[in-house]
Design an enzyme around this catalytic site. Structure first.
Site, PDB file in Angstrom:
ATOM      1  N   GLU A  81     112.393 126.224  16.919  1.00  0.00           N
ATOM      2  CA  GLU A  81     111.783 125.074  16.246  1.00  0.00           C
ATOM      3  C   GLU A  81     112.440 123.751  16.634  1.00  0.00           C
ATOM      4  O   GLU A  81     113.658 123.578  16.445  1.00  0.00           O
ATOM      5  CB  GLU A  81     111.869 125.266  14.719  1.00  0.00           C
ATOM      6  CG  GLU A  81     111.052 124.237  13.986  1.00  0.00           C
ATOM      7  CD  GLU A  81     110.915 124.524  12.494  1.00  0.00           C
ATOM      8  OE1 GLU A  81     111.479 125.519  11.996  1.00  0.00           O
ATOM      9  OE2 GLU A  81     110.234 123.722  11.840  1.00  0.00           O
ATOM     10  N   LYS A 260     113.359 127.565   2.935  1.00  0.00           N
ATOM     11  CA  LYS A 260     113.022 127.764   4.358  1.00  0.00           C
ATOM     12  C   LYS A 260     113.855 126.802   5.212  1.00  0.00           C
ATOM     13  O   LYS A 260     114.374 127.168   6.271  1.00  0.00           O
ATOM     14  CB  LYS A 260     111.518 127.522   4.567  1.00  0.00           C
ATOM     15  CG  LYS A 260     111.027 127.837   5.968  1.00  0.00           C
ATOM     16  CD  LYS A 260     111.126 126.661   6.906  1.00  0.00           C
ATOM     17  CE  LYS A 260     110.624 127.005   8.296  1.00  0.00           C
ATOM     18  NZ  LYS A 260     110.892 125.951   9.271  1.00  0.00           N
ATOM     19  N   ASP A 276     121.932 140.975  11.380  1.00  0.00           N
ATOM     20  CA  ASP A 276     120.620 141.375  10.863  1.00  0.00           C
ATOM     21  C   ASP A 276     120.092 140.260   9.950  1.00  0.00           C
ATOM     22  O   ASP A 276     120.456 140.176   8.778  1.00  0.00           O
ATOM     23  CB  ASP A 276     120.820 142.692  10.092  1.00  0.00           C
ATOM     24  CG  ASP A 276     119.536 143.224   9.479  1.00  0.00           C
ATOM     25  OD1 ASP A 276     118.543 142.474   9.412  1.00  0.00           O
ATOM     26  OD2 ASP A 276     119.539 144.394   9.054  1.00  0.00           O
ATOM     27  N   HIS A 375     110.537 114.049  14.079  1.00  0.00           N
ATOM     28  CA  HIS A 375     109.907 114.898  15.104  1.00  0.00           C
ATOM     29  C   HIS A 375     109.382 114.025  16.245  1.00  0.00           C
ATOM     30  O   HIS A 375     109.580 114.330  17.410  1.00  0.00           O
ATOM     31  CB  HIS A 375     108.736 115.683  14.503  1.00  0.00           C
ATOM     32  CG  HIS A 375     109.182 116.838  13.674  1.00  0.00           C
ATOM     33  ND1 HIS A 375     108.382 117.914  13.382  1.00  0.00           N
ATOM     34  CD2 HIS A 375     110.353 117.103  13.074  1.00  0.00           C
ATOM     35  CE1 HIS A 375     109.048 118.774  12.649  1.00  0.00           C
ATOM     36  NE2 HIS A 375     110.240 118.286  12.433  1.00  0.00           N
TER      37      HIS A 375
HETATM   38  P1  HMG Z   1     118.032 109.851  13.496  1.00  0.00           P
HETATM   39  O1  HMG Z   1     118.799 109.154  12.444  1.00  0.00           O
HETATM   40  O2  HMG Z   1     116.844 109.167  14.069  1.00  0.00           O
HETATM   41  O3  HMG Z   1     119.024 110.315  14.652  1.00  0.00           O
HETATM   42  O4  HMG Z   1     117.604 111.276  12.951  1.00  0.00           O
HETATM   43  P2  HMG Z   1     119.778 109.460  15.732  1.00  0.00           P
HETATM   44  O5  HMG Z   1     118.941 109.398  16.975  1.00  0.00           O
HETATM   45  O6  HMG Z   1     120.277 108.186  15.147  1.00  0.00           O
HETATM   46  O7  HMG Z   1     121.036 110.405  16.011  1.00  0.00           O
HETATM   47  C1  HMG Z   1     121.986 110.697  14.983  1.00  0.00           C
HETATM   48  C2  HMG Z   1     122.651 112.040  15.280  1.00  0.00           C
HETATM   49  O8  HMG Z   1     121.719 113.092  15.078  1.00  0.00           O
HETATM   50  C3  HMG Z   1     123.124 112.207  16.707  1.00  0.00           C
HETATM   51  O9  HMG Z   1     124.382 111.604  16.891  1.00  0.00           O
HETATM   52  C4  HMG Z   1     123.179 113.704  16.841  1.00  0.00           C
HETATM   53  O10 HMG Z   1     124.294 114.231  16.176  1.00  0.00           O
HETATM   54  C5  HMG Z   1     121.915 114.092  16.096  1.00  0.00           C
HETATM   55  P3  HMG Z   1     124.841 111.150  18.413  1.00  0.00           P
HETATM   56  O11 HMG Z   1     124.935 112.412  19.219  1.00  0.00           O
HETATM   57  O12 HMG Z   1     123.737 110.251  18.917  1.00  0.00           O
HETATM   58  O13 HMG Z   1     126.139 110.483  18.197  1.00  0.00           O
HETATM   59  N1  HMG Z   1     120.783 114.079  17.025  1.00  0.00           N
HETATM   60  C6  HMG Z   1     120.609 114.967  18.019  1.00  0.00           C
HETATM   61  N2  HMG Z   1     121.332 116.012  18.421  1.00  0.00           N
HETATM   62  C7  HMG Z   1     120.860 116.731  19.456  1.00  0.00           C
HETATM   63  N3  HMG Z   1     119.723 116.414  20.102  1.00  0.00           N
HETATM   64  C8  HMG Z   1     118.975 115.370  19.757  1.00  0.00           C
HETATM   65  C9  HMG Z   1     119.409 114.596  18.655  1.00  0.00           C
HETATM   66  N4  HMG Z   1     118.888 113.519  18.038  1.00  0.00           N
HETATM   67  C10 HMG Z   1     119.740 113.214  17.045  1.00  0.00           C
HETATM   68  N5  HMG Z   1     117.869 115.085  20.411  1.00  0.00           N
HETATM   69  C11 HMG Z   1     116.900 113.533  13.078  1.00  0.00           C
HETATM   70  C12 HMG Z   1     116.854 112.156  13.735  1.00  0.00           C
HETATM   71  C13 HMG Z   1     115.958 114.462  13.791  1.00  0.00           C
HETATM   72  C14 HMG Z   1     118.324 114.063  13.150  1.00  0.00           C
HETATM   73  C15 HMG Z   1     116.463 113.328  11.564  1.00  0.00           C
HETATM   74  O14 HMG Z   1     115.204 112.752  11.534  1.00  0.00           O
HETATM   75  C16 HMG Z   1     116.456 114.611  10.783  1.00  0.00           C
HETATM   76  O15 HMG Z   1     117.484 115.141  10.399  1.00  0.00           O
HETATM   77  N6  HMG Z   1     115.254 115.112  10.467  1.00  0.00           N
HETATM   78  C17 HMG Z   1     115.089 116.380   9.739  1.00  0.00           C
HETATM   79  C18 HMG Z   1     114.583 117.402  10.710  1.00  0.00           C
HETATM   80  C19 HMG Z   1     114.480 118.773  10.143  1.00  0.00           C
HETATM   81  O16 HMG Z   1     114.933 119.100   9.074  1.00  0.00           O
HETATM   82  N7  HMG Z   1     113.868 119.632  10.929  1.00  0.00           N
HETATM   83  C20 HMG Z   1     113.662 121.018  10.584  1.00  0.00           C
HETATM   84  C21 HMG Z   1     112.211 121.364  10.821  1.00  0.00           C
HETATM   85  S1  HMG Z   1     111.249 120.809   9.492  1.00  0.00           S
HETATM   86  C22 HMG Z   1     111.366 122.154   8.439  1.00  0.00           C
HETATM   87  O17 HMG Z   1     111.043 123.236   8.818  1.00  0.00           O
HETATM   88  C23 HMG Z   1     112.116 122.098   7.161  1.00  0.00           C
HETATM   89  C24 HMG Z   1     111.594 121.362   5.971  1.00  0.00           C
HETATM   90  O18 HMG Z   1     110.275 121.680   5.649  1.00  0.00           O
HETATM   91  C25 HMG Z   1     112.525 121.818   4.866  1.00  0.00           C
HETATM   92  C26 HMG Z   1     112.269 121.156   3.556  1.00  0.00           C
HETATM   93  O19 HMG Z   1     111.113 120.797   3.275  1.00  0.00           O
HETATM   94  O20 HMG Z   1     113.282 121.018   2.798  1.00  0.00           O
HETATM   95  C27 HMG Z   1     111.708 119.911   6.220  1.00  0.00           C
END
Ligand code: HMG
Length: 422
Positions: A81, A260, A276, A375
């Site tokens: 994901e 989840k 597991d 995303h």
């Molecule tokens: P942002 O603030 O835009 O990130 O967040 P950024 O570009 O400023 O970067 C900050 C840091 O995030 C980076 O630090 C990395 O540590 C990390 P840096 O390395 O730049 O010093 N980071 C990354 N690490 C690796 N690869 C990358 C990358 N980009 C940032 N490409 C972020 C962006 C996606 C982190 C934020 O929007 C976020 O945390 N979103 C949540 C995403 C999520 O939870 N996804 C799971 C899938 S959705 C789901 O299934 C679950 C859900 O339904 C659960 C629920 O409802 O509770 C949501």
């Protein structure tokens, strides 16, 4: 050694592997193995499952710099994901600055049961079984003597009446193993004697994945200034995260998604360590429903002085560092190397902390920008890199792609050209 992880996500795959090897976090042998991406030899796959045709691959990624109980870990994730790894990395970074995670392993024992039925007198049977407890424990241990040599073994036995079943529970210290085989062997060895004592029939003898004797709690305290530079906004985000955690206590529809999100991280690490994951999921979801209603597993509360957001996650974590497919799969060996060869208790501590981190990132995103923004940003970033953008070109190109809502490589290339013409 202090490692600077800035820019790790922007390196190429081989550069990342080289970086890990240079910093002494990965052996040369494992670096070469991962570089070749020959993840699972077919002869090993054939030992693991029947009727094997091939092996199915998933991304194997790294969440760096995870601070748990004062120790830094490099955490391997297996996930299909997008944004899971980025979210965990983001949370690990912020929470490290706030002092990291504290994880406590309350106990580490597996539970199994022999279900007896057609017991003529449950009270009498219970008395007989309990008074033979010491002999029954000896019988269980005699069925699997090797665990005694390792310092483990059957520890206690108790009996419960549930309708017309008399349930005999056995608790086992399985040391570094998950203990399923050990426990099932012991329970099957106990069954004839339990039938004799109870005058009933054994319906089944099997471990329970509801591992309430293997509970682990992870906590963290996030300094509000890391939620936003603006003090009022930071407080508002923290209040909303507290509300979001309350919502998951009240509404099962939300609780399911909330949990989840926790499992986005937990499963990814459980899979990477060859454990597991169905067992871990089953136990945790049962634990989430222990009050009679399915609820969120984590809780977030704002300090009375509004300076810190406190997170807590408790769930059963009967994880293993030995046994099963762990010693068979060479990629799993790489995971243990990256994690610094943790023992089962240490690994359980890391896994629950990872679940809390993942939940933190998801809740923060949900109550601020919404989940789609992150995303889209990630998608745009990866397109920008694929289009050949240099470091200083990434941010403006990402902005253009998000504004244009056109997420494909062609659009990224065209926008990059336009930026360069300016
Ligand atoms: P942002 O603030 O835009 O990130 O967040 P950024 O570009 O400023 O970067 C900050 C840091 O995030 C980076 O630090 C990395 O540590 C990390 P840096 O390395 O730049 O010093 N980071 C990354 N690490 C690796 N690869 C990358 C990358 N980009 C940032 N490409 C972020 C962006 C996606 C982190 C934020 O929007 C976020 O945390 N979103 C949540 C995403 C999520 O939870 N996804 C799971 C899938 S959705 C789901 O299934 C679950 C859900 O339904 C659960 C629920 O409802 O509770 C949501």
């Amino acid at each position: 050694m202090k490692v600077n992880w800035t820019g790790f996500s922007k390196k190429t795959r081989l550069e990342r592997l080289d970086f890990l090897a240079q910093k002494g976090l990965l052996s040369k042998e494992k670096e070469e193995f991962l570089a070749k991406n020959e993840t699972l030899p077919l002869n090993v796959a054939e030992q693991m499952a029947e009727n094997t045709l091939a092996s199915l691959a998933l991304p194997y990624a790294l969440v760096p710099d995870f601070l748990v109980n004062g120790q830094t870990y490099q955490v391997p994730f297996v996930t299909e994901e997008p944004s899971v790894v980025a979210a965990a990395s983001f949370a690990a970074k912020i929470i490290k600055r706030s002092g990291g995670f504290n994880s406590l392993v309350h106990e580490r024992q597996m539970i199994g049961q022999v279900a007896l039925y057609q017991v003529p007198d449950q009270l009498e049977a219970r008395k007989k079984i309990l008074s033979a407890q010491a002999e029954l424990l000896d019988l269980a241990n005699a069925a699997y003597p090797s665990i005694l040599k390792r310092g483990g073994g059957a520890r206690s036995l108790w009996v419960e009446s549930k309708e017309d079943f008399l349930l005999v529970y056995l608790s086992l210290d399985s040391q570094e193993a998950m203990g399923a085989n050990m426990l099932n062997t012991m329970l099957e060895a106990l069954s004839p004697e339990l039938e004799r004592l109870s005058q009933g029939q054994s319906l089944m003898a099997i471990l329970s994945n509801y591992a309430t004797n293997s509970l682990v709690t992870a906590t963290c305290e996030v300094d509000l200034r890391y939620l936003s530079r603006n003090k009022e906004e930071a407080q508002e985000i923290a209040q909303k995260m507290e509300l979001a955690s309350r919502l998951a206590q009240i509404d099962p529809y939300r609780a399911s998604t909330h949990n989840k999100g926790i499992f986005n991280g937990i499963d990814a690490l459980v899979l990477a360590t060859g454990n597991d994951w169905r067992a871990i999921e089953a136990g945790a979801h049962t634990y989430a429903a222990r009050s009679g209603q399915y609820r969120g597993l984590s809780k977030w509360t704002l300090d009375p002085d509004q300076r810190k957001l406190r997170g807590e996650l408790t769930l059963p974590m009967p994880i293993a560092s030995k046994g099963g497919s762990i010693g068979l799969n060479p990629t799993v060996e790489a995971s243990f190397e990256l994690l610094g060869q943790p023992q089962a208790r240490e690994l359980a501590s890391i896994i629950v902390a990872v679940g809390l981190a993942q939940n933190f990132a998801a809740l923060k995103a949900l109550v601020t920008t919404g989940i789609q923004a992150g995303h889209m940003k990630l998608q745009a970033k990866s397109l920008a890199l694929q289009a050949g953008a240099q470091q200083e070109e990434i941010a403006p190109l990402v902005k253009e792609l998000i504004a244009g809502k056109n997420f494909n490589l062609q659009a990224a290339k065209e926008n990059l050209e336009k930026l360069r013409e300016k």
